[in-house]
Motif scaffolding. Structure first.
Motif, PDB file in Angstrom:
ATOM      1  N   TRP A  67       0.820  -1.206   0.000  1.00 62.07           N
ATOM      2  CA  TRP A  67       0.000   0.000   0.000  1.00 62.07           C
ATOM      3  C   TRP A  67       0.858   1.262   0.000  1.00 62.07           C
ATOM      4  O   TRP A  67       0.571   2.216  -0.734  1.00 62.07           O
ATOM      5  N   LEU A  68       1.905   1.278   0.789  1.00 59.64           N
ATOM      6  CA  LEU A  68       2.777   2.450   0.826  1.00 59.64           C
ATOM      7  C   LEU A  68       3.505   2.618  -0.498  1.00 59.64           C
ATOM      8  O   LEU A  68       3.648   3.740  -1.004  1.00 59.64           O
ATOM      9  N   PHE A  69       3.944   1.515  -1.079  1.00 57.19           N
ATOM     10  CA  PHE A  69       4.622   1.591  -2.380  1.00 57.19           C
ATOM     11  C   PHE A  69       3.672   2.125  -3.452  1.00 57.19           C
ATOM     12  O   PHE A  69       4.054   2.986  -4.246  1.00 57.19           O
ATOM     13  N   THR A  70       2.436   1.620  -3.459  1.00 57.89           N
ATOM     14  CA  THR A  70       1.461   2.071  -4.452  1.00 57.89           C
ATOM     15  C   THR A  70       1.179   3.558  -4.306  1.00 57.89           C
ATOM     16  O   THR A  70       1.088   4.292  -5.304  1.00 57.89           O
ATOM     17  N   LEU A  71       1.056   4.020  -3.068  1.00 57.32           N
ATOM     18  CA  LEU A  71       0.793   5.436  -2.816  1.00 57.32           C
ATOM     19  C   LEU A  71       1.939   6.313  -3.297  1.00 57.32           C
ATOM     20  O   LEU A  71       1.728   7.280  -4.044  1.00 57.32           O
ATOM     21  N   LEU A  72       3.162   5.980  -2.872  1.00 54.57           N
ATOM     22  CA  LEU A  72       4.326   6.777  -3.266  1.00 54.57           C
ATOM     23  C   LEU A  72       4.562   6.710  -4.766  1.00 54.57           C
ATOM     24  O   LEU A  72       4.852   7.733  -5.406  1.00 54.57           O
TER      25      LEU A  72
END
Length: 235
Positions: A67-72
């Motif tokens: 989720w953090l990777f997708t957001l960034l």
């Protein structure tokens, strides 16, 4: 001989004409250095951590987080794909909130810093992806902490690519800075437009182009040299 004398006389007249605007030229160069300098600082202080986080949050890496990777990743992609002039205009309210005005060199540095962070973070991620997985595996087997793996192994292995990426980014920042006259940012590009284009003074336009070429070539040469010297594969 007469031809040589004519060329020398022309060059003397040319530089005498250009030097009439030396105060404005130095001011424009200073404004460019301020905008690009701030954007470089933003790229290093924010772009490097963001790019590192993009790498570490990938599947199979130290801090794998989908989720953090997708957001960034989405945020970086959106900023990089945004037309720069529209980004500058759309950020005017935020720029005014940060520096108290939407006009001037410091105000122009705000959108330039945003695109700098997005641009360099992607190049950082790409450089880190080129580091062999065996390096991190070896660091882990030696009992290195996660911070040690990042700073003493990952960055050391990728240092050549990181420097080259910063060099490429800096040249892009210089290119972006040439259009910051729309928010009163000044700079060499704005000087060329106001004096060289709008006043039809071709001599000044040519001179500013020469300045930009020298500046870009100097940065590219210095960055490439530093990258070669830091390349562990050549040491």
């Amino acid at each position: 001989m007469d031809y040589v004398n004519s060329v020398i006389q022309y060059l003397n007249d040319y530089f005498a004409y250009v030097m009439q605007y030396q105060d404005e030229i130095w001011q424009a160069i200073g404004q460019t250095f301020v905008m690009v300098g701030i954007s470089i600082a933003a790229a290093i202080l924010l772009g490097l951590p963001v790019g590192t986080l993009l790498f570490l949050c990938r599947k199979g890496q130290l801090y794998a987080n989908r989720w953090l990777f997708t957001l960034l990743n989405s945020l970086v992609n959106v900023i990089r794909s945004f037309p720069f002039l529209l980004l500058v205009v759309s950020m005017i309210p935020l720029t005014r909130l940060i520096v108290g005005t939407s006009l001037g060199t410091l105000a122009a540095a705000v959108p330039l810093s945003v695109i700098a962070v997005a641009t360099y973070s992607r190049l950082v991620e790409q450089s880190l992806l080129e580091v062999p997985k065996e390096v991190l595996e070896a660091a882990s087997s030696m009992g290195a902490s996660k911070l040690q793996m990042i700073f003493k192994f990952l960055y050391v292995e990728a240092r050549s690519g990181l420097v080259l990426g910063l060099t490429t980014s800096t040249i892009s920042f210089i290119s972006y800075s040439t259009v910051m006259g729309i928010v009163g940012g000044g700079g060499v590009g704005d000087f060329a437009i106001r004096y060289g284009y709008q006043r039809f003074e071709t001599e000044l336009m040519v001179f500013t182009i020469i300045i930009m070429i020298i500046l870009v070539q100097s940065i590219q040469f210095s960055g490439s040299l530093a990258s070669r010297l830091l390349d562990k594969r050549r040491s």
